[in-house]
Enzyme design. Structure first.
Site, PDB file in Angstrom:
ATOM      1  CD  GLU A  83      -3.022   1.135   2.183  1.00  0.00           C
ATOM      2  OE1 GLU A  83      -3.243   0.093   2.821  1.00  0.00           O
ATOM      3  OE2 GLU A  83      -3.667   2.186   2.364  1.00  0.00           O
ATOM      4  CE  LYS A 261      -6.574  -1.183   5.224  1.00  0.00           C
ATOM      5  NZ  LYS A 261      -5.713  -0.333   4.381  1.00  0.00           N
ATOM      6  CG  ASP A 277       0.110 -16.140  12.192  1.00  0.00           C
ATOM      7  OD1 ASP A 277      -0.626 -15.465  11.450  1.00  0.00           O
ATOM      8  OD2 ASP A 277      -0.185 -17.280  12.585  1.00  0.00           O
ATOM      9  CG  HIS A 375      -3.698   7.656   0.041  1.00  0.00           C
ATOM     10  ND1 HIS A 375      -3.891   6.537  -0.684  1.00  0.00           N
ATOM     11  CD2 HIS A 375      -3.521   7.248   1.321  1.00  0.00           C
ATOM     12  CE1 HIS A 375      -3.847   5.497   0.111  1.00  0.00           C
ATOM     13  NE2 HIS A 375      -3.626   5.900   1.326  1.00  0.00           N
TER      14      HIS A 375
HETATM   15  P1  NAD Z   1       7.892 -22.829  17.289  1.00  0.00           P
HETATM   16  O1  NAD Z   1       7.195 -24.037  17.795  1.00  0.00           O
HETATM   17  O2  NAD Z   1       8.577 -22.916  15.977  1.00  0.00           O
HETATM   18  O3  NAD Z   1       8.937 -22.300  18.378  1.00  0.00           O
HETATM   19  C1  NAD Z   1       8.622 -22.203  19.731  1.00  0.00           C
HETATM   20  C2  NAD Z   1       9.524 -23.082  20.533  1.00  0.00           C
HETATM   21  O4  NAD Z   1      10.871 -22.600  20.503  1.00  0.00           O
HETATM   22  C3  NAD Z   1       9.175 -23.119  22.004  1.00  0.00           C
HETATM   23  O5  NAD Z   1       8.161 -24.061  22.214  1.00  0.00           O
HETATM   24  C4  NAD Z   1      10.495 -23.480  22.661  1.00  0.00           C
HETATM   25  O6  NAD Z   1      10.623 -24.872  22.764  1.00  0.00           O
HETATM   26  C5  NAD Z   1      11.546 -22.969  21.687  1.00  0.00           C
HETATM   27  N1  NAD Z   1      12.315 -21.788  22.187  1.00  0.00           N
HETATM   28  C6  NAD Z   1      13.656 -21.597  22.025  1.00  0.00           C
HETATM   29  N2  NAD Z   1      14.056 -20.427  22.559  1.00  0.00           N
HETATM   30  C7  NAD Z   1      12.950 -19.842  23.071  1.00  0.00           C
HETATM   31  C8  NAD Z   1      12.706 -18.582  23.748  1.00  0.00           C
HETATM   32  N3  NAD Z   1      13.670 -17.704  24.016  1.00  0.00           N
HETATM   33  N4  NAD Z   1      11.438 -18.291  24.103  1.00  0.00           N
HETATM   34  C9  NAD Z   1      10.438 -19.155  23.844  1.00  0.00           C
HETATM   35  N5  NAD Z   1      10.607 -20.369  23.236  1.00  0.00           N
HETATM   36  C10 NAD Z   1      11.851 -20.706  22.842  1.00  0.00           C
HETATM   37  O7  NAD Z   1       6.916 -21.601  17.155  1.00  0.00           O
HETATM   38  P2  NAD Z   1       5.673 -21.088  17.982  1.00  0.00           P
HETATM   39  O8  NAD Z   1       6.003 -19.692  18.375  1.00  0.00           O
HETATM   40  O9  NAD Z   1       5.235 -22.040  19.043  1.00  0.00           O
HETATM   41  O10 NAD Z   1       4.532 -21.075  16.842  1.00  0.00           O
HETATM   42  C11 NAD Z   1       4.461 -20.059  15.894  1.00  0.00           C
HETATM   43  C12 NAD Z   1       3.912 -20.569  14.594  1.00  0.00           C
HETATM   44  O11 NAD Z   1       2.666 -21.223  14.763  1.00  0.00           O
HETATM   45  C13 NAD Z   1       3.669 -19.458  13.617  1.00  0.00           C
HETATM   46  O12 NAD Z   1       4.302 -19.776  12.396  1.00  0.00           O
HETATM   47  C14 NAD Z   1       2.144 -19.472  13.415  1.00  0.00           C
HETATM   48  O13 NAD Z   1       1.810 -19.058  12.122  1.00  0.00           O
HETATM   49  C15 NAD Z   1       1.803 -20.894  13.678  1.00  0.00           C
HETATM   50  N6  NAD Z   1       0.406 -21.205  14.060  1.00  0.00           N
HETATM   51  C16 NAD Z   1      -0.493 -20.270  14.445  1.00  0.00           C
HETATM   52  C17 NAD Z   1      -1.775 -20.633  14.834  1.00  0.00           C
HETATM   53  C18 NAD Z   1      -2.738 -19.563  15.299  1.00  0.00           C
HETATM   54  O14 NAD Z   1      -2.350 -18.437  15.501  1.00  0.00           O
HETATM   55  N7  NAD Z   1      -4.020 -19.873  15.515  1.00  0.00           N
HETATM   56  C19 NAD Z   1      -2.126 -21.979  14.854  1.00  0.00           C
HETATM   57  C20 NAD Z   1      -1.182 -22.929  14.494  1.00  0.00           C
HETATM   58  C21 NAD Z   1       0.102 -22.545  14.111  1.00  0.00           C
END
Ligand code: NAD
Length: 424
Positions: A83, A261, A277, A375
Protein backbone atom coordinates in the site's frame (compact mmCIF):
# COMPACT_ATOMS: atom_id res chain seq x y z
CA UNK A 1 -12.26 -30.27 -22.98
CA UNK A 2 -12.62 -28.53 -19.58
CA UNK A 3 -9.38 -28.48 -17.65
CA UNK A 4 -9.24 -30.29 -14.33
CA UNK A 5 -7.68 -28.84 -11.17
CA UNK A 6 -7.60 -32.30 -9.60
CA UNK A 7 -3.90 -33.15 -9.41
CA UNK A 8 -3.03 -36.09 -7.23
CA UNK A 9 0.39 -36.04 -5.59
CA UNK A 10 0.97 -32.39 -6.58
CA UNK A 11 2.64 -31.81 -3.23
CA UNK A 12 5.21 -34.54 -3.92
CA UNK A 13 6.49 -32.88 -7.09
CA UNK A 14 9.46 -30.56 -7.43
CA UNK A 15 8.60 -26.86 -7.83
CA UNK A 16 9.61 -26.99 -11.50
CA UNK A 17 7.33 -29.97 -12.13
CA UNK A 18 4.45 -28.16 -10.44
CA UNK A 19 5.23 -25.10 -12.53
CA UNK A 20 4.90 -27.07 -15.73
CA UNK A 21 1.43 -28.31 -14.69
CA UNK A 22 0.36 -24.77 -13.79
CA UNK A 23 1.84 -23.49 -17.04
CA UNK A 24 -0.32 -25.86 -19.08
CA UNK A 25 -3.41 -25.20 -16.99
CA UNK A 26 -3.18 -21.41 -17.02
CA UNK A 27 -1.44 -20.89 -20.35
CA UNK A 28 1.54 -19.13 -18.77
CA UNK A 29 4.21 -17.79 -21.14
CA UNK A 30 7.93 -18.63 -20.97
CA UNK A 31 8.52 -15.11 -19.69
CA UNK A 32 6.02 -15.60 -16.86
CA UNK A 33 7.61 -18.92 -15.95
CA UNK A 34 11.02 -17.23 -15.79
CA UNK A 35 9.63 -14.60 -13.42
CA UNK A 36 8.22 -17.30 -11.15
CA UNK A 37 11.49 -19.23 -11.21
CA UNK A 38 13.47 -16.17 -10.26
CA UNK A 39 12.88 -16.26 -6.50
CA UNK A 40 15.66 -13.85 -5.58
CA UNK A 41 16.48 -13.61 -1.91
CA UNK A 42 14.06 -16.36 -0.91
CA UNK A 43 15.55 -19.42 -2.64
CA UNK A 44 13.05 -21.87 -4.13
CA UNK A 45 14.18 -24.72 -1.90
CA UNK A 46 13.73 -22.59 1.25
CA UNK A 47 10.26 -21.51 0.10
CA UNK A 48 9.47 -25.14 -0.74
CA UNK A 49 10.20 -26.11 2.85
CA UNK A 50 8.17 -23.27 4.31
CA UNK A 51 4.77 -24.04 2.77
CA UNK A 52 3.17 -26.59 0.47
CA UNK A 53 2.79 -26.78 -3.33
CA UNK A 54 5.32 -24.00 -3.94
CA UNK A 55 5.78 -22.68 -7.49
CA UNK A 56 7.62 -19.44 -6.72
CA UNK A 57 7.65 -16.52 -4.31
CA UNK A 58 5.60 -13.35 -4.10
CA UNK A 59 7.82 -10.29 -3.72
CA UNK A 60 6.52 -7.24 -1.92
CA UNK A 61 8.24 -3.90 -1.34
CA UNK A 62 10.24 -3.68 1.89
CA UNK A 63 10.74 -0.18 3.24
CA UNK A 64 11.98 1.35 6.46
CA UNK A 65 10.04 3.87 8.53
CA UNK A 66 12.32 6.40 10.19
CA UNK A 67 12.14 8.76 13.19
CA UNK A 68 10.74 6.27 15.71
CA UNK A 69 11.70 6.82 19.31
CA UNK A 70 10.18 4.45 21.86
CA UNK A 71 11.04 4.77 25.56
CA UNK A 72 14.04 6.88 24.60
CA UNK A 73 15.47 4.28 22.18
CA UNK A 74 15.68 4.93 18.44
CA UNK A 75 14.38 2.36 15.97
CA UNK A 76 14.34 1.88 12.22
CA UNK A 77 11.13 0.04 11.39
CA UNK A 78 11.15 -2.51 8.53
CA UNK A 79 7.78 -2.63 6.78
CA UNK A 80 6.57 -4.91 3.98
CA UNK A 81 3.48 -3.56 2.29
CA UNK A 82 1.90 -3.13 -1.10
CA UNK A 83 0.00 0.00 0.00
CA UNK A 84 1.45 3.36 -1.02
CA UNK A 85 1.96 6.03 1.66
CA UNK A 86 1.92 3.70 4.71
CA UNK A 87 5.67 3.96 5.29
CA UNK A 88 5.81 7.69 4.57
CA UNK A 89 2.87 8.31 6.92
CA UNK A 90 4.42 6.26 9.74
CA UNK A 91 7.73 8.11 9.38
CA UNK A 92 5.98 11.48 9.37
CA UNK A 93 3.85 10.71 12.42
CA UNK A 94 6.87 9.29 14.26
CA UNK A 95 8.67 12.59 13.64
CA UNK A 96 5.81 14.59 15.14
CA UNK A 97 5.62 12.27 18.16
CA UNK A 98 9.40 12.37 18.54
CA UNK A 99 9.29 16.15 18.75
CA UNK A 100 6.72 15.76 21.53
CA UNK A 101 8.96 13.37 23.53
CA UNK A 102 8.48 10.06 21.72
CA UNK A 103 6.36 7.02 22.48
CA UNK A 104 5.99 5.40 25.88
CA UNK A 105 4.98 1.75 26.09
CA UNK A 106 4.23 -1.18 28.37
CA UNK A 107 3.28 -4.82 27.97
CA UNK A 108 2.04 -7.76 30.00
CA UNK A 109 3.83 -11.08 30.49
CA UNK A 110 3.66 -12.93 27.11
CA UNK A 111 0.87 -15.32 28.13
CA UNK A 112 -1.12 -17.13 25.45
CA UNK A 113 -4.33 -19.07 26.00
CA UNK A 114 -4.76 -22.69 24.89
CA UNK A 115 -8.39 -23.82 24.69
CA UNK A 116 -9.62 -27.35 25.35
CA UNK A 117 -13.25 -28.01 24.47
CA UNK A 118 -15.01 -30.72 26.49
CA UNK A 119 -18.46 -31.93 25.36
CA UNK A 120 -20.96 -34.71 26.14
CA UNK A 121 -20.78 -34.05 29.88
CA UNK A 122 -23.38 -35.36 32.30
CA UNK A 123 -22.73 -32.52 34.74
CA UNK A 124 -20.65 -29.69 33.30
CA UNK A 125 -20.35 -27.80 36.61
CA UNK A 126 -19.04 -30.89 38.41
CA UNK A 127 -16.60 -31.51 35.54
CA UNK A 128 -15.33 -27.97 35.93
CA UNK A 129 -14.60 -28.57 39.63
CA UNK A 130 -12.79 -31.79 38.75
CA UNK A 131 -10.52 -30.00 36.29
CA UNK A 132 -9.81 -27.16 38.71
CA UNK A 133 -8.92 -29.56 41.52
CA UNK A 134 -6.40 -31.34 39.25
CA UNK A 135 -4.72 -28.10 38.20
CA UNK A 136 -1.21 -29.04 39.40
CA UNK A 137 -1.16 -32.39 37.53
CA UNK A 138 -2.52 -30.84 34.34
CA UNK A 139 0.06 -28.05 34.41
CA UNK A 140 2.84 -30.57 35.02
CA UNK A 141 1.73 -32.67 32.05
CA UNK A 142 1.65 -29.52 29.89
CA UNK A 143 5.10 -28.42 31.01
CA UNK A 144 6.60 -31.86 30.35
CA UNK A 145 6.04 -31.12 26.64
CA UNK A 146 8.41 -28.17 26.39
CA UNK A 147 11.55 -28.31 28.55
CA UNK A 148 13.17 -25.68 26.31
CA UNK A 149 10.40 -23.16 27.01
CA UNK A 150 10.65 -24.02 30.72
CA UNK A 151 14.37 -23.42 30.68
CA UNK A 152 13.71 -19.85 29.55
CA UNK A 153 11.29 -19.29 32.43
CA UNK A 154 8.17 -19.88 30.32
CA UNK A 155 5.61 -22.69 30.28
CA UNK A 156 2.08 -23.43 31.47
CA UNK A 157 1.51 -21.23 34.52
CA UNK A 158 -2.18 -21.51 35.29
CA UNK A 159 -5.52 -22.80 34.09
CA UNK A 160 -9.14 -21.90 34.29
CA UNK A 161 -12.41 -23.51 33.25
CA UNK A 162 -15.87 -22.21 32.43
CA UNK A 163 -19.15 -23.70 31.30
CA UNK A 164 -20.66 -22.16 28.19
CA UNK A 165 -24.11 -22.54 26.65
CA UNK A 166 -24.12 -23.40 22.95
CA UNK A 167 -26.58 -24.55 20.28
CA UNK A 168 -25.27 -28.07 20.95
CA UNK A 169 -25.70 -27.94 24.69
CA UNK A 170 -23.35 -27.10 27.54
CA UNK A 171 -19.61 -27.32 27.03
CA UNK A 172 -16.71 -27.05 29.41
CA UNK A 173 -13.95 -24.84 28.06
CA UNK A 174 -10.59 -25.18 29.77
CA UNK A 175 -8.07 -22.37 29.33
CA UNK A 176 -4.41 -23.17 29.69
CA UNK A 177 -2.30 -20.06 30.35
CA UNK A 178 1.16 -20.44 28.84
CA UNK A 179 4.02 -17.98 29.18
CA UNK A 180 5.59 -18.15 25.70
CA UNK A 181 8.62 -15.94 26.42
CA UNK A 182 10.16 -14.97 23.05
CA UNK A 183 7.99 -17.28 20.91
CA UNK A 184 4.62 -16.43 19.38
CA UNK A 185 3.69 -19.74 20.92
CA UNK A 186 1.02 -21.34 18.73
CA UNK A 187 2.91 -24.61 18.24
CA UNK A 188 4.04 -24.69 21.85
CA UNK A 189 0.52 -24.08 23.21
CA UNK A 190 -1.19 -26.45 20.76
CA UNK A 191 1.20 -29.23 21.73
CA UNK A 192 0.43 -28.67 25.41
CA UNK A 193 -3.33 -28.50 24.84
CA UNK A 194 -3.21 -31.78 22.91
CA UNK A 195 -1.09 -33.46 25.59
CA UNK A 196 -3.43 -32.65 28.48
CA UNK A 197 -6.63 -33.54 26.61
CA UNK A 198 -6.69 -37.28 27.53
CA UNK A 199 -6.19 -36.37 31.20
CA UNK A 200 -9.10 -33.93 31.02
CA UNK A 201 -11.32 -36.55 29.36
CA UNK A 202 -10.48 -38.98 32.12
CA UNK A 203 -11.19 -36.44 34.85
CA UNK A 204 -14.51 -35.27 33.42
CA UNK A 205 -15.86 -38.34 31.62
CA UNK A 206 -16.51 -36.05 28.66
CA UNK A 207 -15.16 -35.95 25.13
CA UNK A 208 -12.53 -33.46 23.97
CA UNK A 209 -12.76 -32.12 20.44
CA UNK A 210 -10.79 -28.89 19.94
CA UNK A 211 -7.37 -28.28 21.50
CA UNK A 212 -5.97 -25.07 20.08
CA UNK A 213 -4.55 -21.66 20.89
CA UNK A 214 -6.87 -18.63 21.06
CA UNK A 215 -5.91 -15.61 19.01
CA UNK A 216 -7.84 -13.40 21.40
CA UNK A 217 -4.69 -13.02 23.48
CA UNK A 218 -6.10 -10.86 26.27
CA UNK A 219 -3.26 -11.80 28.58
CA UNK A 220 -0.60 -10.76 26.09
CA UNK A 221 -1.28 -7.06 25.59
CA UNK A 222 0.94 -4.27 24.36
CA UNK A 223 0.23 -0.62 25.02
CA UNK A 224 1.71 2.60 23.63
CA UNK A 225 0.90 6.21 24.36
CA UNK A 226 2.13 9.69 23.48
CA UNK A 227 1.37 13.37 23.92
CA UNK A 228 1.75 15.77 21.03
CA UNK A 229 1.91 19.53 21.50
CA UNK A 230 -0.80 21.27 19.48
CA UNK A 231 1.84 23.38 17.69
CA UNK A 232 3.45 20.23 16.27
CA UNK A 233 0.12 19.28 14.71
CA UNK A 234 -0.71 22.67 13.23
CA UNK A 235 -2.86 24.10 16.00
CA UNK A 236 -5.74 23.33 18.32
CA UNK A 237 -8.23 22.96 15.46
CA UNK A 238 -6.32 19.87 14.28
CA UNK A 239 -6.28 18.50 17.84
CA UNK A 240 -10.05 18.97 17.95
CA UNK A 241 -10.47 17.31 14.57
CA UNK A 242 -8.52 14.24 15.68
CA UNK A 243 -10.38 14.03 19.00
CA UNK A 244 -13.73 14.27 17.18
CA UNK A 245 -12.61 11.56 14.71
CA UNK A 246 -11.67 9.31 17.63
CA UNK A 247 -14.99 9.89 19.42
CA UNK A 248 -16.85 9.15 16.18
CA UNK A 249 -15.00 5.84 15.76
CA UNK A 250 -15.50 4.87 19.41
CA UNK A 251 -19.26 5.22 18.95
CA UNK A 252 -19.66 3.81 15.44
CA UNK A 253 -18.45 0.38 14.27
CA UNK A 254 -18.50 1.43 10.59
CA UNK A 255 -15.90 4.07 11.35
CA UNK A 256 -14.13 1.94 14.01
CA UNK A 257 -13.32 -0.74 11.40
CA UNK A 258 -11.49 1.82 9.24
CA UNK A 259 -9.91 3.57 12.24
CA UNK A 260 -8.48 0.23 13.39
CA UNK A 261 -7.48 -0.71 9.84
CA UNK A 262 -5.41 2.46 9.77
CA UNK A 263 -3.47 1.36 12.84
CA UNK A 264 -3.14 -2.19 11.50
CA UNK A 265 -1.69 -0.89 8.21
CA UNK A 266 1.54 -0.23 10.07
CA UNK A 267 1.48 -3.14 12.50
CA UNK A 268 0.79 -5.77 9.84
CA UNK A 269 3.53 -4.40 7.57
CA UNK A 270 6.13 -4.91 10.32
CA UNK A 271 4.71 -8.28 11.35
CA UNK A 272 4.91 -9.42 7.73
CA UNK A 273 8.45 -8.10 7.22
CA UNK A 274 9.64 -10.02 10.26
CA UNK A 275 8.09 -13.34 9.22
CA UNK A 276 5.54 -13.30 12.03
CA UNK A 277 1.91 -14.40 11.77
CA UNK A 278 -0.06 -11.33 10.68
CA UNK A 279 -3.38 -13.24 10.56
CA UNK A 280 -2.98 -13.96 14.28
CA UNK A 281 -2.37 -10.27 14.99
CA UNK A 282 -5.32 -9.14 12.85
CA UNK A 283 -7.66 -11.68 14.44
CA UNK A 284 -6.52 -10.70 17.93
CA UNK A 285 -6.87 -6.97 17.32
CA UNK A 286 -10.39 -7.10 15.93
CA UNK A 287 -11.64 -9.62 18.48
CA UNK A 288 -10.18 -7.41 21.23
CA UNK A 289 -11.98 -4.42 19.73
CA UNK A 290 -15.26 -6.31 20.17
CA UNK A 291 -14.49 -7.79 23.59
CA UNK A 292 -17.29 -5.94 25.35
CA UNK A 293 -19.92 -7.06 22.87
CA UNK A 294 -19.76 -4.04 20.58
CA UNK A 295 -16.99 -3.47 18.05
CA UNK A 296 -15.06 -0.32 18.94
CA UNK A 297 -11.58 1.26 18.69
CA UNK A 298 -8.21 -0.11 19.79
CA UNK A 299 -6.66 3.37 19.91
CA UNK A 300 -8.07 6.64 21.16
CA UNK A 301 -7.19 10.33 20.99
CA UNK A 302 -8.30 13.09 23.34
CA UNK A 303 -7.49 16.74 23.95
CA UNK A 304 -5.79 17.31 27.31
CA UNK A 305 -6.11 20.33 29.59
CA UNK A 306 -3.30 22.14 27.78
CA UNK A 307 -5.05 21.73 24.45
CA UNK A 308 -2.46 19.14 23.34
CA UNK A 309 -3.26 15.71 21.94
CA UNK A 310 -3.06 12.55 24.04
CA UNK A 311 -3.10 9.21 22.22
CA UNK A 312 -3.03 5.60 23.34
CA UNK A 313 -3.38 2.15 21.83
CA UNK A 314 -3.78 -1.27 23.42
CA UNK A 315 -4.12 -4.62 21.68
CA UNK A 316 -3.09 -8.27 21.90
CA UNK A 317 0.35 -8.74 20.38
CA UNK A 318 1.41 -12.35 19.89
CA UNK A 319 4.72 -11.96 18.10
CA UNK A 320 7.97 -13.87 18.47
CA UNK A 321 11.68 -13.57 17.85
CA UNK A 322 12.04 -17.29 17.25
CA UNK A 323 9.84 -19.97 15.71
CA UNK A 324 7.62 -19.86 12.64
CA UNK A 325 9.21 -18.15 9.63
CA UNK A 326 11.17 -15.65 11.74
CA UNK A 327 14.35 -17.66 11.49
CA UNK A 328 13.79 -19.49 8.19
CA UNK A 329 12.97 -16.52 5.96
CA UNK A 330 16.29 -14.81 5.13
CA UNK A 331 14.75 -11.35 4.72
CA UNK A 332 12.71 -11.68 7.94
CA UNK A 333 15.99 -12.43 9.65
CA UNK A 334 17.51 -9.20 8.31
CA UNK A 335 14.36 -7.23 9.17
CA UNK A 336 14.72 -8.44 12.75
CA UNK A 337 18.31 -7.28 12.78
CA UNK A 338 17.27 -3.83 11.55
CA UNK A 339 14.54 -3.63 14.19
CA UNK A 340 17.02 -4.62 16.88
CA UNK A 341 14.63 -5.72 19.61
CA UNK A 342 15.89 -7.96 22.38
CA UNK A 343 12.68 -9.64 23.50
CA UNK A 344 9.19 -10.45 22.24
CA UNK A 345 7.89 -7.90 24.75
CA UNK A 346 10.06 -5.13 23.37
CA UNK A 347 8.97 -6.15 19.86
CA UNK A 348 5.29 -6.07 20.87
CA UNK A 349 5.67 -2.61 22.39
CA UNK A 350 7.40 -1.20 19.30
CA UNK A 351 4.55 -2.63 17.21
CA UNK A 352 2.01 -0.86 19.41
CA UNK A 353 3.91 2.40 18.86
CA UNK A 354 3.90 1.79 15.10
CA UNK A 355 0.12 1.25 15.22
CA UNK A 356 -0.36 4.47 17.13
CA UNK A 357 1.84 6.41 14.68
CA UNK A 358 -0.02 4.99 11.69
CA UNK A 359 -3.37 5.82 13.23
CA UNK A 360 -2.23 9.36 14.02
CA UNK A 361 -1.02 9.93 10.47
CA UNK A 362 -4.35 8.85 9.01
CA UNK A 363 -6.44 10.89 11.45
CA UNK A 364 -4.29 13.97 11.06
CA UNK A 365 -4.67 13.85 7.29
CA UNK A 366 -8.40 13.16 7.56
CA UNK A 367 -9.04 15.89 10.10
CA UNK A 368 -6.86 18.33 8.22
CA UNK A 369 -6.59 18.18 4.46
CA UNK A 370 -8.49 14.96 3.69
CA UNK A 371 -6.74 11.65 3.14
CA UNK A 372 -6.67 11.78 -0.63
CA UNK A 373 -4.27 14.68 -1.07
CA UNK A 374 -1.44 12.96 0.78
CA UNK A 375 -2.32 9.63 -0.75
CA UNK A 376 -2.73 11.01 -4.22
CA UNK A 377 0.84 11.50 -5.34
CA UNK A 378 1.86 7.94 -4.39
CA UNK A 379 -1.34 6.55 -5.83
CA UNK A 380 -0.67 8.56 -9.01
CA UNK A 381 2.76 6.98 -9.39
CA UNK A 382 1.15 3.52 -9.23
CA UNK A 383 -1.40 4.52 -11.86
CA UNK A 384 1.38 5.91 -14.07
CA UNK A 385 3.25 2.58 -13.85
CA UNK A 386 0.05 0.64 -14.62
CA UNK A 387 -0.40 2.85 -17.70
CA UNK A 388 3.08 1.88 -18.91
CA UNK A 389 5.29 4.75 -17.69
CA UNK A 390 8.92 3.87 -17.00
CA UNK A 391 11.94 5.64 -15.46
CA UNK A 392 11.66 9.37 -14.90
CA UNK A 393 8.46 9.51 -16.96
CA UNK A 394 6.65 8.02 -13.92
CA UNK A 395 7.05 11.13 -11.79
CA UNK A 396 6.23 13.46 -14.67
CA UNK A 397 2.99 11.64 -15.43
CA UNK A 398 2.09 11.36 -11.75
CA UNK A 399 2.59 15.04 -10.98
CA UNK A 400 0.63 16.08 -14.05
CA UNK A 401 -2.32 13.90 -13.00
CA UNK A 402 -2.23 15.23 -9.42
CA UNK A 403 -2.16 18.80 -10.73
CA UNK A 404 -5.18 18.09 -12.89
CA UNK A 405 -6.83 16.05 -10.10
CA UNK A 406 -7.44 13.34 -12.69
CA UNK A 407 -5.62 10.25 -11.43
CA UNK A 408 -6.81 7.66 -13.92
CA UNK A 409 -5.14 5.12 -16.19
CA UNK A 410 -6.72 6.57 -19.34
CA UNK A 411 -5.40 10.03 -18.50
CA UNK A 412 -1.96 8.59 -17.64
CA UNK A 413 -1.81 6.94 -21.08
CA UNK A 414 -2.66 10.23 -22.78
CA UNK A 415 0.08 12.05 -20.86
CA UNK A 416 2.62 9.32 -21.67
CA UNK A 417 1.81 9.63 -25.38
CA UNK A 418 2.10 13.40 -25.21
CA UNK A 419 5.48 13.20 -23.46
CA UNK A 420 6.73 10.69 -26.03
CA UNK A 421 5.76 13.04 -28.87
CA UNK A 422 7.45 15.98 -27.13
CA UNK A 423 10.64 13.97 -26.78
CA UNK A 424 10.99 13.49 -30.55
P1 NAD B 1 7.89 -22.83 17.29
O1 NAD B 1 7.19 -24.04 17.79
O2 NAD B 1 8.58 -22.92 15.98
O3 NAD B 1 8.94 -22.30 18.38
C1 NAD B 1 8.62 -22.20 19.73
C2 NAD B 1 9.52 -23.08 20.53
O4 NAD B 1 10.87 -22.60 20.50
C3 NAD B 1 9.18 -23.12 22.00
O5 NAD B 1 8.16 -24.06 22.21
C4 NAD B 1 10.49 -23.48 22.66
O6 NAD B 1 10.62 -24.87 22.76
C5 NAD B 1 11.55 -22.97 21.69
N1 NAD B 1 12.32 -21.79 22.19
C6 NAD B 1 13.66 -21.60 22.03
N2 NAD B 1 14.06 -20.43 22.56
C7 NAD B 1 12.95 -19.84 23.07
C8 NAD B 1 12.71 -18.58 23.75
N3 NAD B 1 13.67 -17.70 24.02
N4 NAD B 1 11.44 -18.29 24.10
C9 NAD B 1 10.44 -19.16 23.84
N5 NAD B 1 10.61 -20.37 23.24
C10 NAD B 1 11.85 -20.71 22.84
O7 NAD B 1 6.92 -21.60 17.16
P2 NAD B 1 5.67 -21.09 17.98
O8 NAD B 1 6.00 -19.69 18.38
O9 NAD B 1 5.23 -22.04 19.04
O10 NAD B 1 4.53 -21.07 16.84
C11 NAD B 1 4.46 -20.06 15.89
C12 NAD B 1 3.91 -20.57 14.59
O11 NAD B 1 2.67 -21.22 14.76
C13 NAD B 1 3.67 -19.46 13.62
O12 NAD B 1 4.30 -19.78 12.40
C14 NAD B 1 2.14 -19.47 13.42
O13 NAD B 1 1.81 -19.06 12.12
C15 NAD B 1 1.80 -20.89 13.68
N6 NAD B 1 0.41 -21.20 14.06
C16 NAD B 1 -0.49 -20.27 14.44
C17 NAD B 1 -1.77 -20.63 14.83
C18 NAD B 1 -2.74 -19.56 15.30
O14 NAD B 1 -2.35 -18.44 15.50
N7 NAD B 1 -4.02 -19.87 15.51
C19 NAD B 1 -2.13 -21.98 14.85
C20 NAD B 1 -1.18 -22.93 14.49
C21 NAD B 1 0.10 -22.54 14.11
Amino acid sequence: MAKSSEVSGFYKLLPKERLSIVKDFAGLTEEEIKLLENTGSLPMDVADHMVENVIGVFPEPLGVAVNFQVNGKDYLIPMATEEPSVIAAASHAAKIVRDGGGFRTSSTTPIMIGQIQVVKLKDAEAAKEQVLSAKAEILKKANDQDPVLNSFGGGAKDLDARVIETTMGQMLIVHLYVDCRDAMGANAVNTMAEAVAPMIEQLTGGHVYLRIISNLAVKRLAKAWCTIPKEALGGEAVVDGIAYASAFAAADPYRAATHNKGAMNGIVAVVLATGNDHRAIEAGAHAYAALNGKYTIISKWTKNKNGDLDGEIELPMAVGLIGGAVKTHPIAHIAMKILNVKSANEFAEVLAAVGLAQNLAALRALANEGIQRGHMSLHARNIAVIAGAKGDIVDKVASQMVKERKVRVDRAKEIIEKLKIEEF
